[in-house]
Design an enzyme around this catalytic site. Structure first.
Site, PDB file in Angstrom:
ATOM      1  N   THR A 188       0.921  -1.135   0.156  1.00  0.00           N
ATOM      2  CA  THR A 188       0.083  -0.130   0.101  1.00  0.00           C
ATOM      3  C   THR A 188       0.877   1.207   0.056  1.00  0.00           C
ATOM      4  OG1 THR A 188      -1.772  -1.305   1.423  1.00  0.00           O
ATOM      5  CG2 THR A 188      -1.957   1.130   1.399  1.00  0.00           C
TER       6      THR A 188
ATOM      7  N   GLU B  22      -3.653  -6.666   6.874  1.00  0.00           N
ATOM      8  CA  GLU B  22      -2.926  -6.441   8.129  1.00  0.00           C
ATOM      9  C   GLU B  22      -3.596  -7.631   8.870  1.00  0.00           C
ATOM     10  OE1 GLU B  22      -2.794  -2.499   9.702  1.00  0.00           O
ATOM     11  OE2 GLU B  22      -2.603  -1.704   7.716  1.00  0.00           O
TER      12      GLU B  22
HETATM   13  N1  CAA Z   1       3.689  -8.401  19.877  1.00  0.00           N
HETATM   14  C1  CAA Z   1       4.914  -8.561  20.042  1.00  0.00           C
HETATM   15  N2  CAA Z   1       5.365  -9.980  19.765  1.00  0.00           N
HETATM   16  C2  CAA Z   1       4.730 -10.680  19.152  1.00  0.00           C
HETATM   17  C3  CAA Z   1       3.265 -10.529  18.869  1.00  0.00           C
HETATM   18  C4  CAA Z   1       2.877  -9.415  19.180  1.00  0.00           C
HETATM   19  N3  CAA Z   1       1.629  -8.992  18.901  1.00  0.00           N
HETATM   20  N4  CAA Z   1       2.880 -11.632  18.257  1.00  0.00           N
HETATM   21  C5  CAA Z   1       3.882 -12.502  18.198  1.00  0.00           C
HETATM   22  N5  CAA Z   1       5.024 -11.968  18.825  1.00  0.00           N
HETATM   23  C6  CAA Z   1       6.410 -12.490  19.037  1.00  0.00           C
HETATM   24  C7  CAA Z   1       6.193 -13.818  19.818  1.00  0.00           C
HETATM   25  O1  CAA Z   1       6.199 -13.732  21.104  1.00  0.00           O
HETATM   26  C8  CAA Z   1       7.462 -14.972  19.217  1.00  0.00           C
HETATM   27  O2  CAA Z   1       8.588 -14.335  20.067  1.00  0.00           O
HETATM   28  P1  CAA Z   1       9.527 -15.039  20.936  1.00  0.00           P
HETATM   29  O3  CAA Z   1      10.035 -16.363  19.775  1.00  0.00           O
HETATM   30  O4  CAA Z   1      10.608 -14.299  21.414  1.00  0.00           O
HETATM   31  O5  CAA Z   1       8.524 -16.122  21.814  1.00  0.00           O
HETATM   32  C9  CAA Z   1       7.417 -14.270  17.988  1.00  0.00           C
HETATM   33  O6  CAA Z   1       6.943 -13.016  17.635  1.00  0.00           O
HETATM   34  C10 CAA Z   1       7.059 -15.394  16.923  1.00  0.00           C
HETATM   35  O7  CAA Z   1       5.634 -15.466  17.189  1.00  0.00           O
HETATM   36  P2  CAA Z   1       4.858 -16.740  16.823  1.00  0.00           P
HETATM   37  O8  CAA Z   1       5.510 -17.823  17.288  1.00  0.00           O
HETATM   38  O9  CAA Z   1       3.369 -16.612  17.381  1.00  0.00           O
HETATM   39  O10 CAA Z   1       4.847 -16.840  15.217  1.00  0.00           O
HETATM   40  P3  CAA Z   1       3.911 -17.508  14.115  1.00  0.00           P
HETATM   41  O11 CAA Z   1       4.849 -17.872  13.028  1.00  0.00           O
HETATM   42  O12 CAA Z   1       3.272 -18.551  14.705  1.00  0.00           O
HETATM   43  O13 CAA Z   1       3.125 -16.275  13.688  1.00  0.00           O
HETATM   44  C11 CAA Z   1       1.167 -14.894  13.200  1.00  0.00           C
HETATM   45  C12 CAA Z   1       2.264 -15.397  14.394  1.00  0.00           C
HETATM   46  C13 CAA Z   1       0.371 -14.111  14.412  1.00  0.00           C
HETATM   47  C14 CAA Z   1       0.583 -15.572  12.268  1.00  0.00           C
HETATM   48  C15 CAA Z   1       1.928 -13.899  12.579  1.00  0.00           C
HETATM   49  O14 CAA Z   1       2.830 -14.250  11.415  1.00  0.00           O
HETATM   50  C16 CAA Z   1       1.005 -12.813  11.781  1.00  0.00           C
HETATM   51  O15 CAA Z   1       0.523 -11.754  12.253  1.00  0.00           O
HETATM   52  N6  CAA Z   1       0.730 -13.187  10.421  1.00  0.00           N
HETATM   53  C17 CAA Z   1       0.041 -12.090   9.532  1.00  0.00           C
HETATM   54  C18 CAA Z   1       0.812 -11.131   8.993  1.00  0.00           C
HETATM   55  C19 CAA Z   1       0.201  -9.885   8.522  1.00  0.00           C
HETATM   56  O16 CAA Z   1      -0.995  -9.162   9.143  1.00  0.00           O
HETATM   57  N7  CAA Z   1       0.359  -9.349   7.279  1.00  0.00           N
HETATM   58  C20 CAA Z   1      -0.245  -8.148   6.857  1.00  0.00           C
HETATM   59  C21 CAA Z   1       0.630  -7.408   5.868  1.00  0.00           C
HETATM   60  S1  CAA Z   1       0.978  -6.028   6.199  1.00  0.00           S
HETATM   61  C22 CAA Z   1      -0.407  -5.009   5.167  1.00  0.00           C
HETATM   62  O17 CAA Z   1      -1.376  -5.324   5.030  1.00  0.00           O
HETATM   63  C23 CAA Z   1       0.088  -3.445   5.539  1.00  0.00           C
HETATM   64  C24 CAA Z   1      -0.760  -2.744   4.243  1.00  0.00           C
HETATM   65  O18 CAA Z   1      -0.153  -2.341   3.266  1.00  0.00           O
HETATM   66  C25 CAA Z   1      -2.224  -2.477   4.609  1.00  0.00           C
END
Ligand code: CAA
Length: 394
Positions: free
Chosen positions: A158, A363
């Protein structure tokens, strides 16, 4: 519990509503049809303070709370979701991220231009093969001593063709997996950046979305946000805040669709009376009003939690899930209430229906929100996060 908005919040809501109705509505159909980027409208949003609402005045921002930002997003999204996504990315992902986690030098260098609208930013996380699975970054940022060497391709960006600043998520140490990821502030005029074609989209058509290729781009070391390896946490944290912005956008789409459908239901007669005097339409309006109010409470509460310094990861996912579903469902209903007129552009509801779909995708898709919510629920965190326990800090 206090559900009253304060004077300042009401004033922001009114200013955003006036701006949307007077400045955005007149050209919105043409910009959407022809995929015209809203250059003039973005400039005005900057002037009015809508592009850096939560940033401290010290760095050129409005110093407002998240609640005011959400109210402005809702009003602008009732009318123009290309403008509101530009606003959401710039406020929640770029400005908030830099102010919360950036160095003093980064804040001083980038925030004044980003809050005024002289520059806008883009958040470069998604890749051709990594969207939901955000840890699987293939873009690399190799440490070369005084700079990083950036290589890779980002997708679905975006503000991609118009942004002056990119926040790029990249892998610096594969062995460390997500703990080797960094986020770099990359200036768009750096050597080695190429832009893909503007995507021709179903909705939010006048906002620009494209891929960005980085080929041996040198990024100064001081442009890394936070410590080495902080990038994934940074991305997750700003996305939690971003989800409040997109939830507010979805709420605006649902509420805007409802307002148009309600007004039309008074004007349009069938079988000798206004269509809202027929139970088939009246019940649709009742469902819309109830679902939208439920979504609104989740969105406002999540904004409030963020303003209280509470953990808002769960509440923002719930807000986005509920509000984007309400946007999709009720924009379709608004078209249905308008009948044939709803299917033509002049009546605005077909555009809101097309715009609604992306709120279930970007997002974090609705499925990703359910991953976040279910993990919390299964760990038994729900009560802690939603009970107002101020001890659980963000
Ligand atoms: N805040 C801080 N840390 C976080 C967190 C949060 N909200 N969520 C996860 N973490 C940390 C975890 O604590 C972990 O850290 P440690 O290893 O130190 O404990 C690390 O991140 C990895 O977390 P997970 O093991 O939970 O990771 P995962 O691979 O299982 O993925 C997920 C988690 C929630 C699925 C994540 O990958 C996710 O949110 N995916 C979606 C991504 C997304 O939203 N993409 C959108 C693109 S951007 C966009 O659209 C913008 C635009 O232009 C409009």
């Amino acid at each position: 519990m206090d559900f009253q908005l304060n004077e300042e919040q009401l004033a922001v809501k009114e200013a955003a509503r006036d701006f949307a109705q007077q400045e955005l509505k007149p050209g919105v159909i043409e910009r959407d049809n022809k995929m015209i980027f809203p250059t003039e409208q973005v400039r005005k949003m900057g002037e009015l303070g809508f592009l850096g609402m939560m940033v401290s005045p010290e760095y050129g921002g409005g110093g407002m709370d998240t609640m005011s930002y959400v109210l402005a997003m809702e009003e602008i999204s009732k009318v123009d979701n290309s403008c509101s996504v530009i606003m959401s990315v710039n406020n929640s992902l770029i400005c908030w991220g830099i102010e919360k986690f950036g160095s003093e030098a980064q804040k001083r260098k980038y925030l004044p231009k980003l809050t005024s609208g002289e520059w806008i930013g883009s958040f470069c996380l998604s890749e051709p093969e990594a969207g939901s699975d955000a840890t699987s970054q293939t873009t690399t940022a190799i440490d070369m001593g005084d700079h990083y060497l950036l290589n890779g391709t980002k997708n679905w960006i975006t503000n991609g063709t118009t942004s002056a600043v990119h926040l790029v998520v990249a892998q610096s140490n594969v062995e460390l997996k997500h703990k080797g990821i960094n986020v770099l502030i990359v200036e768009a005029d750096s050597e080695g950046i190429a832009l893909g074609a503007k995507e021709d989209k179903l909705g939010i058509r006048s906002s620009d979305t494209c891929s960005i290729m980085y080929n041996n781009v040198k990024v100064p070391k001081e442009n890394r946000i936070g410590d080495d390896g902080f990038g994934f946490k940074f991305a997750m944290k700003v996305l939690s805040g971003g989800r409040i912005g997109i939830a507010a956008q979805a709420l605006g789409i649902a509420a805007g669709s409802y307002e148009l459908a309600l007004a039309y239901s008074h004007e349009r007669n069938a079988f000798g009376k206004p269509i809202n005097q027929h139970q088939a339409i009246a019940f649709k309006l009742a469902d819309m009003a109830t679902d939208i109010e439920a979504a609104r409470l989740l969105v406002y509460r999540s904004a409030w939690m963020k303003d209280q310094g509470m953990n808002f990861d769960l509440s923002s996912s719930m807000a986005k899930l509920a509000a984007s579903d309400a946007a999709m469902k009720h924009s379709v209903e608004a078209v249905q209430i308008h009948g044939g007129y709803g299917f033509v552009k002049e009546y605005h509801v077909e555009r809101l229906m097309r715009d609604a779909k992306i709120t279930q995708i970007y997002e974090g898709t609705s499925e990703i929100q359910k991953v976040v919510i279910s993990r919390s629920v299964i760990k038994g965190e729900t009560q802690v996060q939603l009970s107002g326990n101020k001890l659980q800090k963000a």
